[in-house]
Design a protein around this motif. Structure first.
Motif, PDB file in Angstrom:
ATOM      1  N   HIS A  81     -20.424  -6.930  11.201  1.00 13.97           N
ATOM      2  CA  HIS A  81     -19.433  -7.753  11.690  1.00 13.97           C
ATOM      3  C   HIS A  81     -20.095  -9.207  11.848  1.00 13.97           C
ATOM      4  N   HIS A 166     -13.156  -7.569  14.662  1.00 11.95           N
ATOM      5  CA  HIS A 166     -13.726  -6.853  13.764  1.00 11.95           C
ATOM      6  C   HIS A 166     -12.953  -6.922  12.381  1.00 11.95           C
ATOM      7  N   SER A 170     -13.425  -9.303   9.168  1.00 11.65           N
ATOM      8  CA  SER A 170     -13.920  -8.706   7.961  1.00 11.65           C
ATOM      9  C   SER A 170     -12.660  -8.626   6.932  1.00 11.65           C
ATOM     10  N   THR A 197     -13.959  -0.796   7.845  1.00 10.54           N
ATOM     11  CA  THR A 197     -14.177  -1.392   9.157  1.00 10.54           C
ATOM     12  C   THR A 197     -13.058  -0.877   9.895  1.00 10.54           C
TER      13      THR A 197
END
Length: 252
Positions: A81, A166, A170, A197
């Motif tokens: 992350h 996250h 991402s 992810t």
């Protein structure tokens, strides 16, 4: 349209450090509101059942049964992350300085608006649901995998699951790489990163599917802010900042 300027290293390092510190401070200062967060989690879970997408429990238990895989995901969740996001920022700074400021603005706006979600919609992650039957994979496998699990739980707001940054971060990385990288393999990895992810945050019971939707909406807001400020999306700006009196092709 605001004209992009050559980024200054010392300023960018200071800005990123102060911004992340401020974001963490505000996020963790939001009242945890445990009861409301658990009620919201129950509502999200029921909504997903109604939509036919409530498979988080099945995925969590299936992946948790493969020890090496779930342990790897715990470390993935805790580290990539930050590592990948910082890596993409460094890559932009060095190889795409003309696009760096706009891309950074999109990322910062994405992160900033997420704070509104944490404040107005406290949400417990699946692993903390009362009677949800989810496995907290960090606790069960005794790994270092989340600031909101195990011995580190007191250092982070455990009820700030909506939206998922996250996914927001991402996807920002994935889009940036896919739009700007030259090699096909790099563009494919960029697209694969947010996909993996998403699988990780569900498998580790840190987020619902709908938390990911929240992260996507925040990212859309972030890119809209960058578009409004610079007049075009980051990848459409010139790759290098032109010297005064020099014109560069729009595509860089």
């Amino acid at each position: 349209m605001r004209t992009p300027r050559t980024p200054r290293l010392w300023f960018e390092i200071l800005l990123i450090a102060v911004s992340y510190w401020t974001y963490s401070l505000i996020r963790n200062a939001v009242p945890e509101q445990k009861a409301k967060a658990l009620r919201n989690a129950d509502w999200i879970w029921q909504a997903e059942h109604a939509l036919g997408i409530a498979v988080e429990h099945t995925v969590n238990h299936a992946v948790n049964s493969v020890t090496w895989l779930i342990v790897s995901m715990n470390y993935y969740y805790a580290t990539l992350h930050f590592i990948v996001t910082i890596g993409v920022l460094i890559w932009l700074y060095h190889w795409h300085p003309g696009r760096y400021a706009a891309a950074r603005m999109a990322l910062f706006a994405t992160t900033g608006v997420a704070l509104l979600g944490y404040y107005f919609y406290p949400l417990a992650p699946p692993r903390l649901m009362t009677g949800g039957g989810f496995v907290d994979t960090v606790v069960q496998h005794d790994t270092w995998g989340s600031m909101a699990s195990g011995n580190l739980a007191s250092m982070s707001n455990q009820y700030a699951a909506m939206p998922s940054m996250h996914i927001g971060w991402s996807l920002w990385c994935g889009i940036t790489i896919a739009m700007l990288a030259k090699p096909l393999w790099a563009r494919l990895l960029g697209l694969l990163y947010p996909t993996v992810t998403l699988f990780v945050i569900v498998s580790t019971a840190n987020h619902f599917w709908l938390d990911a939707v929240g992260g996507i909406l925040c990212l859309a807001f972030g890119f809209t802010v960058a578009l409004g400020w610079y007049g075009m999306l980051p990848h459409r700006l010139t790759r290098y900042v032109a010297a005064p009196g020099v014109n560069l092709a729009k595509a860089g």
